[in-house]
Scaffold this motif. Structure first.
Motif, short mmCIF file in Angstrom:
data_model
loop_
_atom_site.label_atom_id
_atom_site.label_comp_id
_atom_site.label_asym_id
_atom_site.label_seq_id
_atom_site.Cartn_x
_atom_site.Cartn_y
_atom_site.Cartn_z
N LEU A 177 -24.08 -57.39 21.53
CA LEU A 177 -23.60 -57.84 19.92
C LEU A 177 -23.05 -56.46 19.54
O LEU A 177 -23.94 -55.46 19.27
CB LEU A 177 -24.91 -58.18 19.40
N LEU B 129 -22.99 -56.53 9.67
CA LEU B 129 -24.49 -56.77 9.98
C LEU B 129 -25.31 -55.70 9.13
O LEU B 129 -26.64 -55.89 9.16
CB LEU B 129 -24.86 -56.30 11.28
N LYS C 5 -22.32 -62.90 8.19
CA LYS C 5 -22.71 -62.27 9.58
C LYS C 5 -24.18 -61.90 9.88
O LYS C 5 -24.66 -62.30 10.64
CB LYS C 5 -21.87 -61.17 9.95
N THR D 245 -26.64 -64.25 12.38
CA THR D 245 -27.26 -63.55 13.58
C THR D 245 -28.83 -63.46 13.29
O THR D 245 -29.53 -63.71 14.25
CB THR D 245 -26.75 -62.01 13.49
N TYR E 162 -28.50 -63.17 24.28
CA TYR E 162 -28.28 -61.59 24.09
C TYR E 162 -28.95 -60.77 25.19
O TYR E 162 -29.87 -61.09 25.94
CB TYR E 162 -29.22 -61.33 22.54
#
Length: 123
Positions: free
Chosen positions: A11, A17, A24, A28, A112
């Motif tokens: 990521l 972030l 975003k 997430t 992930y």
């Protein structure tokens, strides 16, 4: 409360972030919260676990080890559990080992990929 920190290697960190109000960040955070919920509900604290909240995503690391890329994303979460006189006291070492086992040696959490040396649990 206890903190959970780890690094996601697939990521790429971005400015979206950094902002906890961005789409975003929120998208997430929703995915990671669901993954952590599934994970902790399969550990010894399952009966007292109440949830996790994403506190921050950060560019990680500041000084990369050879295997790390500067774009990796660090994750900081705060998780909670009920104190229950019938339950065993929270043991961060036991929980760390359970999380390690359930993430294939700290390599995968859902979609992930994780840095194997990045998991930190503090109770």
């Amino acid at each position: 409360k206890f903190t959970v920190n780890f690094t996601i290697t697939n990521l790429q960190y971005s400015s979206g972030l950094r902002n906890p109000y961005s789409a975003k960040f929120n998208a997430t955070a929703r995915v990671l919260t669901a993954l952590l919920d599934q994970l902790f509900k399969k550990t010894s604290i399952h009966s007292v676990y109440t949830g996790c909240k994403m506190m921050a995503f950060r560019m990680y690391p500041n000084f990369p080890r050879p295997a790390q890329k500067i774009e990796d994303t660090g994750v900081d979460a705060v998780c909670t559990y009920k104190t229950d006189s019938a339950a065993s006291p929270f043991d961060r070492v036991i929980v760390y080992h359970e999380v390690s086992n359930k993430t294939n040696g700290i390599t995968n959490l859902g979609i992930y990929s994780l840095d194997q040396e990045s998991l930190y649990i503090n109770g």
